[in-house]
Design an enzyme around this catalytic site. Structure first.
Site, PDB file in Angstrom:
ATOM      1  N   CYS A 103       0.811  -1.219   0.000  1.00 34.03           N
ATOM      2  CA  CYS A 103       0.000   0.000   0.000  1.00 34.03           C
ATOM      3  C   CYS A 103       0.846   1.272   0.000  1.00 34.03           C
ATOM      4  O   CYS A 103       0.298   2.381  -0.026  1.00 34.03           O
ATOM      5  CB  CYS A 103      -0.947  -0.018   1.193  1.00 34.03           C
ATOM      6  N   HIS A 148      -2.217   8.306   6.118  1.00 34.01           N
ATOM      7  CA  HIS A 148      -2.472   6.952   5.596  1.00 34.01           C
ATOM      8  C   HIS A 148      -3.792   6.433   6.170  1.00 34.01           C
ATOM      9  O   HIS A 148      -4.632   5.935   5.421  1.00 34.01           O
ATOM     10  CB  HIS A 148      -1.316   6.028   5.972  1.00 34.01           C
ATOM     11  N   GLU A 177       0.553   5.670  13.346  1.00 35.50           N
ATOM     12  CA  GLU A 177       0.860   6.829  12.493  1.00 35.50           C
ATOM     13  C   GLU A 177       0.771   8.125  13.285  1.00 35.50           C
ATOM     14  O   GLU A 177       1.642   8.998  13.167  1.00 35.50           O
ATOM     15  CB  GLU A 177      -0.085   6.873  11.302  1.00 35.50           C
ATOM     16  N   LYS A 220      -9.267   7.894   2.981  1.00 33.08           N
ATOM     17  CA  LYS A 220      -9.833   6.537   2.969  1.00 33.08           C
ATOM     18  C   LYS A 220     -11.172   6.434   3.696  1.00 33.08           C
ATOM     19  O   LYS A 220     -11.877   5.445   3.531  1.00 33.08           O
ATOM     20  CB  LYS A 220      -8.831   5.542   3.566  1.00 33.08           C
ATOM     21  N   HIS A 270      -9.823   1.721   1.180  1.00 28.00           N
ATOM     22  CA  HIS A 270      -8.380   1.547   0.998  1.00 28.00           C
ATOM     23  C   HIS A 270      -8.134   0.918  -0.367  1.00 28.00           C
ATOM     24  O   HIS A 270      -8.451  -0.246  -0.601  1.00 28.00           O
ATOM     25  CB  HIS A 270      -7.828   0.660   2.116  1.00 28.00           C
ATOM     26  N   PHE A 316       2.055  -3.356   4.113  1.00 26.09           N
ATOM     27  CA  PHE A 316       2.488  -4.618   4.707  1.00 26.09           C
ATOM     28  C   PHE A 316       3.970  -4.842   4.396  1.00 26.09           C
ATOM     29  O   PHE A 316       4.450  -4.525   3.303  1.00 26.09           O
ATOM     30  CB  PHE A 316       1.678  -5.778   4.139  1.00 26.09           C
TER      31      PHE A 316
END
Length: 305
Positions: free
Chosen positions: A56, A196, A207, A227, A232, A291
């Protein structure tokens, strides 16, 4: 993730009818690099052409790499961004299996709720976001409308866990600091962050912890979560969010963070909850993480001749 639909259809054809029924386009369409190759063929772009796959964080990795090709004089113009179309049984099933998705199936419209105390995972989306990046000299030579300025960026790795971010946000913190250093700006100059913020229990606060380490005074910073509205979009997320960031710079309006009913107390920012807000942006950053611990941050500002 490449051509997931083609891959899924090919496997199904193999099991149901044998290898002769697999499309001859299976291999080229499954390759992640074919999207950029098709674009290069269509436009006649003979410069650096390749794909990056960092989950991502992919789109921001692409912006960072493209800008550095231009900075090194290897290209005058680059087309960079991300695309993803993984909403199909195997794509969704994989994320369900690793318990990353929201289970708020009784109220899907409010399922994506970054920073809300009751968030329980992300909502999957699809899309694409692409920027045309070029040197100032090349843009002026062709009399191009200059929409915004890419200031700099950075990429790094948490080197911590396969799916979870570091709870202390150290990797993200150092990535933001490196991006600001590359952009030649101080933390005090940043007054907008496109986060994010995927609506996951661990990721959202990790974050925020990282951001608070870099920016000591958060009173002037506005932060929002694209998002909350798009879901996402995986490898395309950073591309869409870079566009949202640039549009915020050019219009002076920040889109809202929707579905924020019960804000986590540690999120000590103006999150532009529920309703859009006017905001004159000095320097903006856009965060994308993936990830594997892939971290990426890019910085933009208005172009000032």
């Amino acid at each position: 993730m490449g051509g997931v639909t083609i891959f899924s259809d090919g496997v199904q054809a193999l099991f149901d009818r044998g290898y002769r029924k697999i499309t001859p386009f299976f291999v080229p369409y499954v390759m992640t690099s074919m999207a950029s190759a098709f674009l290069a063929i269509d436009l006649g772009f003979m410069g650096p052409t390749y794909s990056i796959s960092t989950a991502c964080a992919t789109s921001n990795y692409c912006f960072y790499a493209a800008a550095n090709h231009i900075r090194r004089g290897e290209a005058d113009m680059m087309i960079a961004g991300g695309t993803e179309a993984a909403i199909l049984p195997i794509g969704l099933g994989g994320f369900v299996a690793c318990r990353a998705l929201s289970q708020r199936n009784d109220d899907p419209k409010t399922a994506s709720r970054p920073w809300d105390k009751d968030r329980d995972g992300f909502v999957m989306g699809e899309g694409a976001g692409v920027l045309v990046m070029e040197s100032l000299e090349h843009a002026m030579k062709r009399d191009a409308p200059i929409i915004a300025e890419y200031l700099g960026g950075a990429v790094n790795c948490d080197a911590y866990h396969m799916t979870d971010p570091r709870a202390d946000g150290f990797g993200v913190c150092s990535c933001i600091q490196s991006a600001l250093q590359d952009a030649g700006v101080s933390p005090e100059e940043v007054n907008y962050i496109n986060a994010h913020a995927t609506s996951t229990v661990i990721g959202d606060l990790a974050e925020v912890n990282a951001i608070k380490k870099v920016f000591k005074n958060t009173s002037e910073i506005k932060i929002n979560a694209t998002k909350s509205m798009t879901g996402h979009c995986l490898g395309a997320a950073g591309g869409l969010e870079a566009i949202a960031t640039v549009k915020a710079i050019t219009t002076g309006w920040l889109h809202p963070t929707i579905n924020q009913f019960n804000l986590e107390p540690s999120v000590e920012f103006d999150t532009v909850a529920h309703t859009k807000k006017q905001h004159e942006i000095n320097v903006a950053i856009s965060n994308s993480f993936g990830f594997g611990g892939h971290n990426s941050v890019v910085a933009f500002s208005a172009y000032k001749p």
